[in-house]
Design an enzyme around this catalytic site. Structure first.
Site, PDB file in Angstrom:
ATOM      1  N   TYR A 179     -27.493  23.136 -59.547  1.00 57.56           N
ATOM      2  CA  TYR A 179     -28.262  23.703 -58.440  1.00 57.56           C
ATOM      3  C   TYR A 179     -29.103  22.642 -57.727  1.00 57.56           C
ATOM      4  O   TYR A 179     -30.114  22.973 -57.101  1.00 57.56           O
ATOM      5  CB  TYR A 179     -29.153  24.836 -58.946  1.00 57.56           C
ATOM      6  N   GLU A 213     -18.652  21.863 -56.839  1.00 61.28           N
ATOM      7  CA  GLU A 213     -19.007  22.749 -57.954  1.00 61.28           C
ATOM      8  C   GLU A 213     -17.880  22.830 -58.982  1.00 61.28           C
ATOM      9  O   GLU A 213     -18.137  22.882 -60.185  1.00 61.28           O
ATOM     10  CB  GLU A 213     -19.346  24.143 -57.412  1.00 61.28           C
ATOM     11  N   ARG A 257     -22.779  42.648 -57.027  1.00 62.80           N
ATOM     12  CA  ARG A 257     -24.241  42.595 -57.175  1.00 62.80           C
ATOM     13  C   ARG A 257     -24.872  43.979 -57.033  1.00 62.80           C
ATOM     14  O   ARG A 257     -25.811  44.306 -57.759  1.00 62.80           O
ATOM     15  CB  ARG A 257     -24.822  41.596 -56.182  1.00 62.80           C
ATOM     16  N   PHE A 298     -37.942  28.729 -55.575  1.00 59.64           N
ATOM     17  CA  PHE A 298     -37.378  29.525 -56.661  1.00 59.64           C
ATOM     18  C   PHE A 298     -36.609  28.686 -57.676  1.00 59.64           C
ATOM     19  O   PHE A 298     -36.055  29.213 -58.638  1.00 59.64           O
ATOM     20  CB  PHE A 298     -36.462  30.624 -56.097  1.00 59.64           C
ATOM     21  N   LYS A 335     -23.269  35.237 -64.472  1.00 60.84           N
ATOM     22  CA  LYS A 335     -24.575  34.760 -64.934  1.00 60.84           C
ATOM     23  C   LYS A 335     -25.009  35.469 -66.226  1.00 60.84           C
ATOM     24  O   LYS A 335     -24.422  36.477 -66.620  1.00 60.84           O
ATOM     25  CB  LYS A 335     -25.602  34.961 -63.811  1.00 60.84           C
ATOM     26  N   ASN A 381     -28.836  38.034 -60.589  1.00 62.28           N
ATOM     27  CA  ASN A 381     -27.963  38.665 -59.598  1.00 62.28           C
ATOM     28  C   ASN A 381     -26.482  38.597 -59.964  1.00 62.28           C
ATOM     29  O   ASN A 381     -25.609  38.599 -59.104  1.00 62.28           O
ATOM     30  CB  ASN A 381     -28.246  38.129 -58.185  1.00 62.28           C
ATOM     31  N   HIS A 422     -22.484  33.940 -59.282  1.00 65.00           N
ATOM     32  CA  HIS A 422     -22.604  32.889 -58.277  1.00 65.00           C
ATOM     33  C   HIS A 422     -21.215  32.643 -57.707  1.00 65.00           C
ATOM     34  O   HIS A 422     -20.221  32.745 -58.425  1.00 65.00           O
ATOM     35  CB  HIS A 422     -23.123  31.585 -58.899  1.00 65.00           C
TER      36      HIS A 422
HETATM   37  P1  CMP Z   1     -26.734  31.726 -56.263  1.00 67.65           P
HETATM   38  O1  CMP Z   1     -25.615  32.141 -55.404  1.00 67.65           O
HETATM   39  O2  CMP Z   1     -26.410  31.423 -57.689  1.00 67.65           O
HETATM   40  O3  CMP Z   1     -27.441  30.438 -55.621  1.00 67.65           O
HETATM   41  C1  CMP Z   1     -28.801  30.129 -55.831  1.00 67.65           C
HETATM   42  C2  CMP Z   1     -29.547  31.231 -56.520  1.00 67.65           C
HETATM   43  O4  CMP Z   1     -30.947  31.178 -56.406  1.00 67.65           O
HETATM   44  C3  CMP Z   1     -29.162  32.554 -55.912  1.00 67.65           C
HETATM   45  O5  CMP Z   1     -27.841  32.881 -56.261  1.00 67.65           O
HETATM   46  C4  CMP Z   1     -30.259  33.463 -56.471  1.00 67.65           C
HETATM   47  O6  CMP Z   1     -29.928  33.977 -57.747  1.00 67.65           O
HETATM   48  C5  CMP Z   1     -31.441  32.500 -56.646  1.00 67.65           C
HETATM   49  N1  CMP Z   1     -32.524  32.800 -55.721  1.00 67.65           N
HETATM   50  C6  CMP Z   1     -33.767  33.208 -56.062  1.00 67.65           C
HETATM   51  N2  CMP Z   1     -34.534  33.383 -54.981  1.00 67.65           N
HETATM   52  C7  CMP Z   1     -33.767  33.088 -53.900  1.00 67.65           C
HETATM   53  C8  CMP Z   1     -33.983  33.092 -52.473  1.00 67.65           C
HETATM   54  N3  CMP Z   1     -35.159  33.433 -51.946  1.00 67.65           N
HETATM   55  N4  CMP Z   1     -32.953  32.755 -51.669  1.00 67.65           N
HETATM   56  C9  CMP Z   1     -31.757  32.384 -52.186  1.00 67.65           C
HETATM   57  N5  CMP Z   1     -31.493  32.360 -53.519  1.00 67.65           N
HETATM   58  C10 CMP Z   1     -32.481  32.720 -54.374  1.00 67.65           C
END
Ligand code: CMP
Length: 140
Positions: free
Chosen positions: A50, A127, A103, A58, A10, A113, A116
Site C-alpha cells: 500500500y 501489484e 462489499r 488512513f 481481506k 471492506n 481489494h
Molecule cells: P483498497 O482497495 O484495499 O485500497 C486502499 C484501502 O484503504 C481501501 O481499500 C480501504 O479499505 C482503505 N481506506 C480507508 N479509508 C479510506 C479512504 N478514505 N479512502 C480510500 N480508501 C480508504
C-alpha cells in the site's frame, strides 16, 4: 482485451469464511483464478503493497487491519478483468456499494471492506509482481 488483476480477500472476509462465496462470484462473472496463495502479511509487506497510500491519514489503520489476520491473494484473468472485478467489488465504502456487490454483501466498513482489487493496468502489473514475482506480466 484479456487482462490480469490482483485481488485480495481481506482478513474480515477470510474470518467470515466466505472465500468460496467470493470465488464463486469471480467465476460466475467469467474471471479465472490463475494464481492464488494464502498469507498472513507482515507489517513491511502490507506497507510496501500500500506504499502509494503512505501519506494518507488512513494508512496506519489500513496496515494494522491488513496484518490482523490471514488474507487470500489471487490473480484474476479475463476480458476486462480490472473493471469487471471492480464492478463485482462495489464502492470502497460498503455503505456506498451497490446492492449485490461483494462489499455490500460482506463488508462492515471502509477499512474492513472485504476485498481489494487493482484499479488500472499499471497498478495491476505492480501489484501482481509484488505477490507473484515469478508470474510474467506483459502489458498488451
Ligand atoms: P483498497 O482497495 O484495499 O485500497 C486502499 C484501502 O484503504 C481501501 O481499500 C480501504 O479499505 C482503505 N481506506 C480507508 N479509508 C479510506 C479512504 N478514505 N479512502 C480510500 N480508501 C480508504
Amino acid at each position: 482485451v484479456v487482462e490480469r488483476t490482483l485481488s485480495i480477500i481481506k482478513p474480515d472476509a477470510v474470518a467470515k469464511n466466505v472465500i468460496g462465496q467470493i470465488y464463486a462470484r469471480f467465476e460466475a462473472a467469467g474471471l479465472k483464478v490463475v494464481a492464488a496463495r494464502m498469507a498472513h502479511l507482515s507489517r513491511v509487506e502490507a506497507e510496501n503493497f500500500y506504499a502509494i497510500h503512505r501519506e494518507r491519514p488512513f494508512f496506519k489503520d489500513l496496515v494494522e487491519f491488513m496484518i490482523s489476520g490471514p488474507v487470500m491473494i489471487q490473480v484474476l484473468e479475463g476480458e476486462n478483468a480490472i473493471a469487471k472485478n471492480r464492478e463485482l467489488m462495489g464502492a470502497t465504502d460498503p455503505k456506498k456499494a451497490e446492492k449485490g456487490t461483494i462489499r455490500a454483501d460482506f463488508a462492515e466498513n471502509i477499512d474492513a471492506n472485504a476485498v481489494h482489487g487493482s484499479d488500472a493496468p499499471e497498478t495491476a502489473a505492480v501489484e501482481i509482481a509484488c505477490f507473484f514475482p515469478s508470474l510474467e506480466v506483459y502489458s498488451r
